[in-house]
Design a protein around this motif. Sequence first.
Motif, PDB file in Angstrom:
ATOM      1  N   UNK A 175       5.161   0.690  -5.830  1.00 24.13           N
ATOM      2  CA  UNK A 175       5.669  -0.495  -6.534  1.00 24.13           C
ATOM      3  C   UNK A 175       7.167  -0.714  -6.339  1.00 24.13           C
ATOM      4  N   UNK A 176       8.019   0.305  -6.505  1.00 23.37           N
ATOM      5  CA  UNK A 176       9.456   0.055  -6.298  1.00 23.37           C
ATOM      6  C   UNK A 176       9.774  -0.406  -4.876  1.00 23.37           C
ATOM      7  N   UNK A 177       9.041   0.128  -3.903  1.00 29.95           N
ATOM      8  CA  UNK A 177       9.250  -0.286  -2.504  1.00 29.95           C
ATOM      9  C   UNK A 177       8.980  -1.789  -2.354  1.00 29.95           C
ATOM     10  N   UNK A 210       6.820 -15.184  -9.591  1.00 33.15           N
ATOM     11  CA  UNK A 210       5.777 -15.124  -8.568  1.00 33.15           C
ATOM     12  C   UNK A 210       5.972 -13.917  -7.647  1.00 33.15           C
ATOM     13  N   UNK A 211       7.219 -13.583  -7.341  1.00 36.33           N
ATOM     14  CA  UNK A 211       7.496 -12.411  -6.507  1.00 36.33           C
ATOM     15  C   UNK A 211       7.103 -11.118  -7.236  1.00 36.33           C
ATOM     16  N   UNK A 212       7.365 -11.057  -8.533  1.00 41.46           N
ATOM     17  CA  UNK A 212       7.001  -9.873  -9.319  1.00 41.46           C
ATOM     18  C   UNK A 212       5.479  -9.735  -9.373  1.00 41.46           C
ATOM     19  N   UNK A 213       4.786 -10.831  -9.621  1.00 44.14           N
ATOM     20  CA  UNK A 213       3.322 -10.799  -9.658  1.00 44.14           C
ATOM     21  C   UNK A 213       2.778 -10.376  -8.296  1.00 44.14           C
ATOM     22  N   UNK A 214       3.371 -10.880  -7.219  1.00 43.29           N
ATOM     23  CA  UNK A 214       2.943 -10.476  -5.877  1.00 43.29           C
ATOM     24  C   UNK A 214       3.112  -8.966  -5.694  1.00 43.29           C
ATOM     25  N   UNK A 219       0.636  -3.824  -4.951  1.00 44.88           N
ATOM     26  CA  UNK A 219       0.543  -2.426  -5.381  1.00 44.88           C
ATOM     27  C   UNK A 219      -0.909  -2.084  -5.732  1.00 44.88           C
ATOM     28  N   UNK A 220      -1.557  -2.948  -6.492  1.00 48.06           N
ATOM     29  CA  UNK A 220      -2.957  -2.716  -6.872  1.00 48.06           C
ATOM     30  C   UNK A 220      -3.855  -2.679  -5.634  1.00 48.06           C
ATOM     31  N   UNK A 221      -3.597  -3.554  -4.673  1.00 49.46           N
ATOM     32  CA  UNK A 221      -4.395  -3.579  -3.442  1.00 49.46           C
ATOM     33  C   UNK A 221      -4.256  -2.253  -2.699  1.00 49.46           C
ATOM     34  N   UNK A 222      -3.024  -1.773  -2.553  1.00 50.57           N
ATOM     35  CA  UNK A 222      -2.808  -0.492  -1.868  1.00 50.57           C
ATOM     36  C   UNK A 222      -3.444   0.663  -2.640  1.00 50.57           C
ATOM     37  N   UNK A 223      -3.360   0.610  -3.955  1.00 51.85           N
ATOM     38  CA  UNK A 223      -3.936   1.664  -4.788  1.00 51.85           C
ATOM     39  C   UNK A 223      -5.459   1.692  -4.648  1.00 51.85           C
ATOM     40  N   UNK A 224      -6.058   0.510  -4.538  1.00 52.86           N
ATOM     41  CA  UNK A 224      -7.517   0.443  -4.427  1.00 52.86           C
ATOM     42  C   UNK A 224      -8.014   1.056  -3.120  1.00 52.86           C
ATOM     43  N   UNK A 225      -7.155   1.130  -2.110  1.00 51.37           N
ATOM     44  CA  UNK A 225      -7.541   1.779  -0.856  1.00 51.37           C
ATOM     45  C   UNK A 225      -7.704   3.287  -1.062  1.00 51.37           C
ATOM     46  N   UNK A 226      -6.908   3.870  -1.951  1.00 47.21           N
ATOM     47  CA  UNK A 226      -7.018   5.292  -2.280  1.00 47.21           C
ATOM     48  C   UNK A 226      -8.082   5.552  -3.341  1.00 47.21           C
TER      49      UNK A 226
END
Length: 192
Positions: A32-34, A149-153, A158-165
Amino acid sequence: MCPVQFPAGYPHSNSLSVFDTQCAIGSIHSVFPEILSRELLLKRVSAPLFVDPATGLNDNLNGTERPVTFEIPGICPKAEVVHSLAKWKRYALHRYGFTQGTGLYTCMNAIRRDETVDNLHSIYVDQWDWEAVIPDGQRNEAYLKKTVQKIVHAICETAQRLSEQFPGVYIPSDQVSFITTQELENLYPELS
Protein backbone atom coordinates in the motif's frame (compact mmCIF):
# COMPACT_ATOMS: atom_id res chain seq x y z
CA MET A 1 -9.36 -9.35 29.74
CA CYS A 2 -11.54 -6.30 29.08
CA PRO A 3 -14.82 -7.01 27.25
CA VAL A 4 -15.18 -5.45 23.81
CA GLN A 5 -18.61 -4.67 22.43
CA PHE A 6 -19.28 -5.44 18.75
CA PRO A 7 -22.27 -4.04 16.84
CA ALA A 8 -24.98 -6.48 15.79
CA GLY A 9 -24.03 -8.14 12.53
CA TYR A 10 -20.32 -7.37 12.88
CA PRO A 11 -18.38 -10.25 11.25
CA HIS A 12 -16.43 -12.30 13.78
CA SER A 13 -14.96 -14.80 11.35
CA ASN A 14 -11.99 -14.53 9.03
CA SER A 15 -11.41 -16.65 5.95
CA LEU A 16 -7.67 -16.53 6.66
CA SER A 17 -5.86 -18.34 9.46
CA VAL A 18 -4.21 -16.25 12.16
CA PHE A 19 -0.81 -16.88 10.52
CA ASP A 20 -2.07 -15.95 7.03
CA THR A 21 -3.75 -12.86 8.47
CA GLN A 22 -0.37 -11.69 9.80
CA CYS A 23 1.24 -12.49 6.42
CA ALA A 24 -1.50 -10.48 4.68
CA ILE A 25 -0.98 -7.54 7.04
CA GLY A 26 2.75 -7.68 6.26
CA SER A 27 2.00 -7.61 2.53
CA ILE A 28 -0.33 -4.64 2.95
CA HIS A 29 2.38 -2.82 4.93
CA SER A 30 4.76 -3.10 1.98
CA VAL A 31 2.39 -2.81 -1.00
CA PHE A 32 0.00 0.00 0.00
CA PRO A 33 2.65 2.65 0.83
CA GLU A 34 4.41 1.88 -2.47
CA ILE A 35 1.21 2.45 -4.47
CA LEU A 36 0.03 5.46 -2.45
CA SER A 37 3.48 7.07 -2.79
CA ARG A 38 3.34 6.64 -6.55
CA GLU A 39 -0.21 7.99 -6.82
CA LEU A 40 0.27 11.06 -4.58
CA LEU A 41 4.03 11.73 -5.05
CA LEU A 42 4.84 10.98 -1.41
CA LYS A 43 8.12 10.13 0.33
CA ARG A 44 8.37 8.19 3.58
CA VAL A 45 9.45 10.19 6.64
CA SER A 46 9.91 8.71 10.13
CA ALA A 47 7.47 10.05 12.68
CA PRO A 48 8.24 10.71 16.34
CA LEU A 49 6.86 8.35 18.97
CA PHE A 50 6.98 11.12 21.54
CA VAL A 51 7.50 14.88 21.61
CA ASP A 52 8.44 17.60 24.07
CA PRO A 53 5.15 19.34 24.99
CA ALA A 54 6.94 22.69 24.76
CA THR A 55 7.16 22.28 20.97
CA GLY A 56 3.37 22.41 20.59
CA LEU A 57 3.53 19.58 18.04
CA ASN A 58 1.36 17.10 19.95
CA ASP A 59 -2.20 17.48 18.75
CA ASN A 60 -4.55 16.42 21.54
CA LEU A 61 -7.42 15.91 19.09
CA ASN A 62 -10.47 17.14 21.01
CA GLY A 63 -8.77 18.70 24.02
CA THR A 64 -9.74 16.10 26.61
CA GLU A 65 -7.07 13.46 26.06
CA ARG A 66 -4.42 12.97 28.70
CA PRO A 67 -1.12 12.13 27.02
CA VAL A 68 1.06 9.34 28.32
CA THR A 69 4.07 11.17 29.77
CA PHE A 70 7.52 10.20 30.97
CA GLU A 71 10.85 11.81 31.80
CA ILE A 72 13.95 11.52 29.63
CA PRO A 73 16.74 12.10 32.17
CA GLY A 74 19.04 14.95 31.21
CA ILE A 75 17.13 15.76 28.03
CA CYS A 76 13.45 16.43 28.66
CA PRO A 77 11.68 16.70 31.99
CA LYS A 78 8.39 15.61 30.41
CA ALA A 79 7.97 13.84 27.06
CA GLU A 80 4.52 13.00 25.66
CA VAL A 81 3.53 10.05 23.49
CA VAL A 82 1.93 11.52 20.36
CA HIS A 83 -1.85 11.51 19.96
CA SER A 84 -1.95 12.85 16.42
CA LEU A 85 0.62 13.95 13.87
CA ALA A 86 -1.53 16.71 12.35
CA LYS A 87 0.72 19.56 13.49
CA TRP A 88 3.94 17.58 13.11
CA LYS A 89 3.19 16.68 9.47
CA ARG A 90 2.88 20.34 8.46
CA TYR A 91 6.07 21.11 10.35
CA ALA A 92 7.85 18.21 8.57
CA LEU A 93 6.67 19.34 5.12
CA HIS A 94 8.38 22.67 5.77
CA ARG A 95 11.45 21.25 7.53
CA TYR A 96 12.21 18.74 4.76
CA GLY A 97 11.48 21.23 1.98
CA PHE A 98 8.67 19.43 0.20
CA THR A 99 7.53 21.28 -2.90
CA GLN A 100 4.08 21.88 -4.34
CA GLY A 101 2.35 18.69 -5.42
CA THR A 102 4.57 16.45 -3.26
CA GLY A 103 4.27 15.24 0.30
CA LEU A 104 5.10 12.72 2.96
CA TYR A 105 3.69 9.59 4.45
CA THR A 106 4.58 8.03 7.75
CA CYS A 107 3.55 5.27 10.09
CA MET A 108 2.26 6.63 13.36
CA ASN A 109 2.35 4.60 16.56
CA ALA A 110 0.67 6.06 19.60
CA ILE A 111 -1.02 5.26 22.87
CA ARG A 112 -4.35 6.96 23.56
CA ARG A 113 -5.05 6.14 27.17
CA ASP A 114 -8.49 7.76 27.22
CA GLU A 115 -9.81 6.05 24.09
CA THR A 116 -13.10 4.16 24.40
CA VAL A 117 -12.20 0.65 23.23
CA ASP A 118 -14.56 -1.03 20.75
CA ASN A 119 -14.40 -2.92 17.45
CA LEU A 120 -12.87 0.15 15.74
CA HIS A 121 -10.88 1.82 18.51
CA SER A 122 -7.92 0.73 20.60
CA ILE A 123 -5.63 2.47 23.06
CA TYR A 124 -2.79 1.41 20.73
CA VAL A 125 -2.73 3.23 17.40
CA ASP A 126 -0.80 1.93 14.40
CA GLN A 127 -1.79 3.91 11.34
CA TRP A 128 -0.51 5.47 8.15
CA ASP A 129 -0.67 9.19 7.90
CA TRP A 130 0.11 11.49 5.01
CA GLU A 131 0.21 15.17 4.14
CA ALA A 132 1.01 17.00 0.91
CA VAL A 133 1.64 20.54 -0.26
CA ILE A 134 -1.33 21.50 -2.42
CA PRO A 135 -0.15 23.31 -5.57
CA ASP A 136 -1.03 26.99 -5.94
CA GLY A 137 -4.46 27.45 -7.49
CA GLN A 138 -5.48 23.85 -6.68
CA ARG A 139 -7.29 24.37 -3.37
CA ASN A 140 -10.59 23.38 -4.92
CA GLU A 141 -13.17 20.61 -5.06
CA ALA A 142 -11.86 19.14 -8.33
CA TYR A 143 -8.37 18.65 -6.88
CA LEU A 144 -9.80 17.10 -3.72
CA LYS A 145 -11.95 14.67 -5.75
CA LYS A 146 -8.96 13.69 -7.89
CA THR A 147 -6.93 13.01 -4.73
CA VAL A 148 -9.72 10.84 -3.28
CA GLN A 149 -9.87 8.84 -6.53
CA LYS A 150 -6.11 8.23 -6.35
CA ILE A 151 -6.41 6.98 -2.75
CA VAL A 152 -9.28 4.66 -3.68
CA HIS A 153 -7.22 3.38 -6.63
CA ALA A 154 -4.32 2.64 -4.25
CA ILE A 155 -6.66 0.70 -1.93
CA CYS A 156 -8.13 -1.31 -4.82
CA GLU A 157 -4.75 -2.09 -6.38
CA THR A 158 -3.49 -3.22 -2.97
CA ALA A 159 -6.50 -5.52 -2.58
CA GLN A 160 -5.96 -6.89 -6.10
CA ARG A 161 -2.32 -7.72 -5.35
CA LEU A 162 -3.28 -9.23 -2.00
CA SER A 163 -5.89 -11.46 -3.64
CA GLU A 164 -3.13 -12.99 -5.78
CA GLN A 165 -1.49 -14.27 -2.57
CA PHE A 166 -4.70 -14.93 -0.67
CA PRO A 167 -7.60 -15.90 -2.99
CA GLY A 168 -10.95 -14.77 -1.70
CA VAL A 169 -9.75 -11.41 -0.38
CA TYR A 170 -12.42 -8.79 -1.00
CA ILE A 171 -11.58 -6.40 -3.83
CA PRO A 172 -13.55 -3.16 -3.51
CA SER A 173 -14.83 -1.18 -6.48
CA ASP A 174 -12.74 1.76 -7.62
CA GLN A 175 -15.90 3.71 -8.48
CA VAL A 176 -16.20 6.78 -6.26
CA SER A 177 -19.38 8.74 -5.56
CA PHE A 178 -19.40 12.16 -3.95
CA ILE A 179 -22.19 13.77 -1.95
CA THR A 180 -22.31 17.11 -0.20
CA THR A 181 -23.37 17.71 3.38
CA GLN A 182 -26.41 19.60 2.11
CA GLU A 183 -27.43 16.69 -0.13
CA LEU A 184 -27.17 14.34 2.87
CA GLU A 185 -29.28 16.68 5.01
CA ASN A 186 -31.89 16.84 2.22
CA LEU A 187 -31.98 13.04 1.98
CA TYR A 188 -32.17 12.51 5.75
CA PRO A 189 -33.72 15.61 7.35
CA GLU A 190 -34.73 13.63 10.44
CA LEU A 191 -31.01 13.14 11.29
CA SER A 192 -30.16 16.86 11.17
